[in-house]
Design a protein around this motif. Structure first.
Motif, PDB file in Angstrom:
ATOM      1  N   GLY A   1       2.953   7.072  -5.866  1.00 30.24           N
ATOM      2  CA  GLY A   1       2.501   7.490  -7.167  1.00 30.24           C
ATOM      3  C   GLY A   1       3.869   7.614  -8.163  1.00 30.24           C
ATOM      4  O   GLY A   1       3.780   8.714  -8.895  1.00 30.24           O
ATOM      5  N   LEU A   2       4.482   6.498  -8.265  1.00 25.08           N
ATOM      6  CA  LEU A   2       5.681   6.381  -9.333  1.00 25.08           C
ATOM      7  C   LEU A   2       4.983   6.619 -10.609  1.00 25.08           C
ATOM      8  O   LEU A   2       4.064   5.978 -11.119  1.00 25.08           O
ATOM      9  CB  LEU A   2       6.388   5.314  -8.829  1.00 25.08           C
ATOM     10  CG  LEU A   2       7.150   5.321  -7.468  1.00 25.08           C
ATOM     11  CD1 LEU A   2       7.708   4.024  -7.227  1.00 25.08           C
ATOM     12  CD2 LEU A   2       8.188   6.413  -7.393  1.00 25.08           C
TER      13      LEU A   2
ATOM     14  N   GLU B   1       0.557  -1.242  -0.023  1.00 25.94           N
ATOM     15  CA  GLU B   1       0.113  -0.109  -0.078  1.00 25.94           C
ATOM     16  C   GLU B   1       0.875   1.174   0.050  1.00 25.94           C
ATOM     17  O   GLU B   1       0.639   2.317  -0.717  1.00 25.94           O
ATOM     18  CB  GLU B   1      -1.021  -0.049   1.255  1.00 25.94           C
ATOM     19  CG  GLU B   1      -1.940  -1.117   1.262  1.00 25.94           C
ATOM     20  CD  GLU B   1      -2.762  -1.253   2.477  1.00 25.94           C
ATOM     21  OE1 GLU B   1      -2.561  -0.416   3.287  1.00 25.94           O
ATOM     22  OE2 GLU B   1      -3.443  -2.256   2.667  1.00 25.94           O
ATOM     23  N   ARG B   2       1.847   1.374   0.856  1.00 27.61           N
ATOM     24  CA  ARG B   2       2.654   2.611   0.866  1.00 27.61           C
ATOM     25  C   ARG B   2       3.477   2.715  -0.261  1.00 27.61           C
ATOM     26  O   ARG B   2       3.720   3.787  -0.868  1.00 27.61           O
ATOM     27  CB  ARG B   2       3.728   2.332   2.026  1.00 27.61           C
ATOM     28  CG  ARG B   2       2.861   2.539   3.584  1.00 27.61           C
ATOM     29  CD  ARG B   2       3.989   2.524   4.546  1.00 27.61           C
ATOM     30  NE  ARG B   2       3.254   2.863   5.794  1.00 27.61           N
ATOM     31  CZ  ARG B   2       3.477   3.867   6.473  1.00 27.61           C
ATOM     32  NH1 ARG B   2       4.143   5.029   5.769  1.00 27.61           N
ATOM     33  NH2 ARG B   2       2.696   4.106   7.687  1.00 27.61           N
ATOM     34  N   LEU B   3       3.954   1.544  -1.027  1.00 27.60           N
ATOM     35  CA  LEU B   3       4.790   1.780  -2.400  1.00 27.60           C
ATOM     36  C   LEU B   3       3.975   2.359  -3.426  1.00 27.60           C
ATOM     37  O   LEU B   3       4.450   3.092  -4.129  1.00 27.60           O
ATOM     38  CB  LEU B   3       5.409   0.674  -2.645  1.00 27.60           C
ATOM     39  CG  LEU B   3       6.704   0.089  -2.060  1.00 27.60           C
ATOM     40  CD1 LEU B   3       6.933  -1.580  -2.136  1.00 27.60           C
ATOM     41  CD2 LEU B   3       7.712   0.886  -2.195  1.00 27.60           C
TER      42      LEU B   3
ATOM     43  N   ARG C   1      13.542   6.318 -15.844  1.00 22.73           N
ATOM     44  CA  ARG C   1      12.872   7.337 -15.756  1.00 22.73           C
ATOM     45  C   ARG C   1      12.383   7.464 -14.201  1.00 22.73           C
ATOM     46  O   ARG C   1      12.485   8.522 -13.430  1.00 22.73           O
ATOM     47  CB  ARG C   1      11.494   7.464 -16.610  1.00 22.73           C
ATOM     48  CG  ARG C   1      10.639   8.711 -16.383  1.00 22.73           C
ATOM     49  CD  ARG C   1       9.319   8.535 -16.857  1.00 22.73           C
ATOM     50  NE  ARG C   1       8.513   9.618 -16.556  1.00 22.73           N
ATOM     51  CZ  ARG C   1       7.107   9.850 -16.720  1.00 22.73           C
ATOM     52  NH1 ARG C   1       6.497   8.914 -17.907  1.00 22.73           N
ATOM     53  NH2 ARG C   1       6.292  10.751 -16.595  1.00 22.73           N
ATOM     54  N   THR C   2      11.859   6.183 -13.683  1.00 23.80           N
ATOM     55  CA  THR C   2      11.448   6.432 -12.105  1.00 23.80           C
ATOM     56  C   THR C   2      12.916   6.627 -11.478  1.00 23.80           C
ATOM     57  O   THR C   2      12.720   7.302 -10.512  1.00 23.80           O
ATOM     58  CB  THR C   2      10.982   4.913 -11.881  1.00 23.80           C
ATOM     59  OG1 THR C   2       9.730   4.908 -12.614  1.00 23.80           O
ATOM     60  CG2 THR C   2      10.530   4.920 -10.287  1.00 23.80           C
TER      61      THR C   2
ATOM     62  N   ILE D   1      12.099   4.357  -1.497  1.00 27.71           N
ATOM     63  CA  ILE D   1      11.358   3.053  -1.847  1.00 27.71           C
ATOM     64  C   ILE D   1      12.195   2.110  -0.661  1.00 27.71           C
ATOM     65  O   ILE D   1      11.548   1.226  -0.026  1.00 27.71           O
ATOM     66  CB  ILE D   1      11.720   2.623  -3.223  1.00 27.71           C
ATOM     67  CG1 ILE D   1      11.212   3.384  -4.052  1.00 27.71           C
ATOM     68  CG2 ILE D   1      11.677   1.029  -3.350  1.00 27.71           C
ATOM     69  CD1 ILE D   1      11.384   3.416  -5.556  1.00 27.71           C
ATOM     70  N   LEU D   2      13.350   2.121  -0.513  1.00 19.95           N
ATOM     71  CA  LEU D   2      14.146   1.423   0.309  1.00 19.95           C
ATOM     72  C   LEU D   2      13.781   1.548   1.883  1.00 19.95           C
ATOM     73  O   LEU D   2      13.647   0.630   2.427  1.00 19.95           O
ATOM     74  CB  LEU D   2      15.479   1.693   0.281  1.00 19.95           C
ATOM     75  CG  LEU D   2      16.385   1.172  -1.008  1.00 19.95           C
ATOM     76  CD1 LEU D   2      17.692   1.459  -1.056  1.00 19.95           C
ATOM     77  CD2 LEU D   2      16.258  -0.557  -1.017  1.00 19.95           C
TER      78      LEU D   2
END
Length: 727
Positions: free
Chosen positions: A594-595, A588-590, A610-611, A623-624
């Motif tokens: 909104g990447l 959910e958090r990842l 791009r990300t 992310i980590l």
């Protein structure tokens, strides 16, 4: 020979008598008597001299019966027609013996009698066996009987002694293990009784350990196991003459014993020339270039000066005692040259060849060891290249790294050792020491391994071994409380020594690598097959801290390239590690980040260039943080395709990615193993850039691999070692 229904001799006495008589095997009745003396159940039986006595003896037993020929000339009784099963009554026993006696293979043999025994009720057939490995000594085997052992070779081996936990682990390795537990509605067997038989054979006080110098091969085939217990219905015991074994005396303090090798204060060099540049001259020059600041004493019978140093006629004439002598003179002169030390030299490394590696040099090698021991000198080699010890400023290769590392290596190949040092150097590997040992005529591999175990600088040990020498001492050390560090073994010649004339099922099934495979299952060691895998695994161990209390299983795979992520997940699955999709708060958090489109955060986390360029590459840190905090994997494996970043705008996020990696290592220290694969297109430009990135990663404590699959294999080896270290 007269037989009785119960042997008046103990098992130990039966074995001793058979060896004294020069027998190569026990007859089946004697073999079963030996088993009974160790607590293994066998059928009630007796040996008859002829058919009439067979009928009389059978009348006192409960039918049905099994009848077998007893002959030292007939090892495989079934093949000779010397076994009759389901014999209905005493009269049928007489008929069976008379019929077997007429078989051609039996009629011409020396028949000592006929074994008559009660037939064991049906159960699951299991083979329990053992043999004496030429290097490691007694080994025990278990396998399912019938087609499982004959065709499928469904067996498991261990080096003796085993305990109950190892016996159960052997059973768990069998492909047909479920058949023992009642698969498809069949009755489960008494597994405890089978484990007990395995321990009576291969345990600390079992048959194979107590008679290690006498029993060559052992087959209990089959052992009938049912819900009511386990009974050995056939026993084949092959013998070998007892031999004296000369063990190597171990030094009480290995660090003190080998400090002169790794940190010599004085070095003597034999073989340097005043006229030509011999290998010994090159060694002196490399010592100077490497920064060695101790005393250097060239040894030469006539010269007064070599390479700018005062020369001395022999090892007994130097101003100070010699810690380390580098010996590169003609083989025939070396025993006497070392004898001249007369207690004034601690360690001599003999570079010269012409000793035990060739038939005509074997006696010279024995003379070398004898004279060195008399002079109080430990010999490394002969037939090797030297020692590399950054802390002692000692080196044999040119351009080796001077930084003191944490990886200790012992190798029997000098040329391969140079590869390990140089290729390891470019990969970021740093060494506490590397010793080439050649023939290992005196100092054996396990002695240097014990040094590395006790050495506070060394974190992990790598061994390239062709002949382990005193394998029993090696195994005992690896099983002892001293074995607190992981060991990576690159074994040479695993398929070259086959057991070509094995007479038992066990011997025939025990290929050369069985003992080494067993050692890796029983000790904190891992076997690898290539130099690349050797370096990869040592690199992982250099940077990662093993967690015996939480062996690695779950992995987060994070990087750029959808296809690479899919293949990477396959690579981890192939070595038994899990790359499983996230659930719950981590997912959910990842997703809430909104990447950009094309990003997948399911695990594998697939982030296109791009990300990764978001926030100048710092998005990887966000992310980590979520992965560490909410997914809590055992390991994070990051992979970057460097070619994908070429020509992708003004922002190259990789430098920032390394800053993120370094920050993450500090912030989440000890939470998960972190590994990195840096992939290139093979161009010189990207390969050079990867080399620079490797140095940054090494500074951050992160092992770097060239591809995802080798990274997965190295992490699987880490997991293997974690499972075998004591928490």
């Amino acid at each position: 020979m007269t037989f009785q229904s119960q042997s008046p001799l103990t098992g130990d006495q039966l074995l001793a008598r058979a060896v004294a008589e020069g027998r190569s095997a026990l007859d089946e009745k004697s073999g079963k008597a030996v088993l009974e003396s160790f607590g293994v159940r066998t059928p009630r039986s007796a040996v008859a001299a002829d058919a009439a006595e067979g009928e009389r003896l059978a009348a006192g037993f409960t039918p049905p019966f099994v009848v077998k020929v007893v002959s030292p000339d007939i090892l495989h009784k079934s093949d000779a027609g010397g076994v009759a099963l389901n014999v209905a009554d005493a009269a049928a026993v007489r008929t069976a013996i008379a019929a077997m006696a007429q078989k051609p293979a039996i009629a011409g043999a020396n028949v000592e009698g006929w074994l008559v025994e009660e037939m064991v009720p049906a159960g699951r057939e299991v083979v329990v066996g053992g043999f004496r490995d030429p290097q490691f000594g007694p080994m025990v085997m278990v396998g399912l009987g019938g087609i499982f052992v004959e065709v499928l070779k469904d067996v498991s081996f261990r080096i003796c002694p085993i305990d109950a936990g190892e016996a159960r682990a052997m059973l768990a390795e069998l492909k047909g293990q479920e058949l023992l537990r009642g698969a498809r509605g069949s009755a489960a067997v008494d597994e405890d009784a089978l484990v007990d038989v395995m321990l009576k054979v291969g345990g600390a006080d079992g048959l194979l350990m107590r008679h290690a110098d006498v029993v060559a091969e052992l087959d209990l085939n089959p052992v009938i196991v049912s819900a009511k217990g386990a009974v050995a219905v056939d026993a084949r015991v092959l013998l070998r003459p007892a031999e004296a074994h000369e063990g190597r005396a171990a030094d009480a303090d290995p660090v003190a014993a080998f400090r002169p090798l790794f940190e010599p204060r004085t070095v003597a060099v034999m073989g340097a020339s005043t006229k030509d540049v011999a290998i010994a001259n090159t060694f002196i020059r490399r010592l100077k270039a490497f920064g060695y600041d101790g005393a250097i004493y060239p040894i030469h019978p006539t010269a007064t000066e070599i390479e700018g140093f005062t020369a001395y006629p022999d090892l007994g004439s130097t101003p100070e005692p010699v810690d380390y002598a580098y010996v590169a003179i003609g083989a025939a002169r070396i025993p006497d040259a070392i004898a001249a030390a007369r207690g004034r030299c601690r360690v001599a490394q003999v570079i010269s060849s012409g000793f035990g590696e060739v038939e005509e040099g074997k006696e010279l090698e024995r003379d070398l060891v004898a004279k060195a021991r008399e002079a109080g000198v430990r010999v490394i080699g002969p037939n090797c290249l030297g020692t590399y010890s950054p802390r002692g400023k000692l080196t044999f290769p040119a351009g080796a790294p001077q930084e003191v590392g944490t990886i200790g290596v012992v190798a029997q190949s000098g040329g391969l050792s140079t590869d390990i040092i140089k290729r390891g150097q470019w990969r970021g590997l740093r060494f506490s020491g590397l010793v080439t040992i050649g023939n290992s005529a005196d100092v054996a591999p396990h002695e240097l391994l014990e040094y590395y175990f006790a050495d506070p600088v060394t974190k992990a040990v790598g061994l390239y071994i062709e002949d382990v020498k005193d394998a029993r001492a090696f195994f005992d050390l690896m099983r002892s409380p001293k074995a607190t560090k992981p060991v990576v073994i690159l074994k040479g010649g695993r398929s070259s020594q086959g057991r070509l004339a094995a007479a038992s099922h066990t011997g025939a099934l025990a290929g050369d690598d069985k003992a080494w495979d067993a050692l890796a299952r029983q000790t904190p060691a891992v076997l690898v097959a290539t130099v690349d895998a050797f370096i990869d695994t040592l690199l992982a161990l250099q940077h990662l801290t093993l967690r015996a209390e939480r062996p690695t299983r779950s992995v987060t795979l994070f990087g750029n390239g959808g296809g690479s992520s899919v293949l990477g997940a396959d690579a981890f699955a192939a070595v038994g590690l899990d790359v499983l999709p996230y659930e719950g708060e981590a997912r959910e958090r990842l997703e809430a980040m909104g990447l950009p489109p094309g990003t997948s955060v399911a695990n594998p986390i697939d982030t296109p260039v791009r990300t990764l360029q978001e926030k100048d590459g710092l998005v990887a840190g966000e992310i980590l943080d979520i992965v560490y905090a909410h997914a809590a994997p055992d390991a994070i494996a990051m992979h970057l395709n460097l070619a994908a970043f070429v020509g992708r705008g003004s922002v190259d996020p990789i430098d920032n990615l390394f800053a993120v990696v370094e920050q993450t290592q500090r912030k989440w220290a000890g939470k998960a193993h972190f590994l990195l694969a840096l992939r290139t297109d093979g161009s010189a430009e990207l390969d050079e850039r990867r080399r620079l990135y490797r140095e940054k990663a090494r500074a951050a404590g992160v092992p770097v691999f060239d591809e995802i699959a080798p990274m997965a294999a190295a992490l699987a080896n880490v997991r293997h070692l974690e499972e075998r270290l004591v928490a």
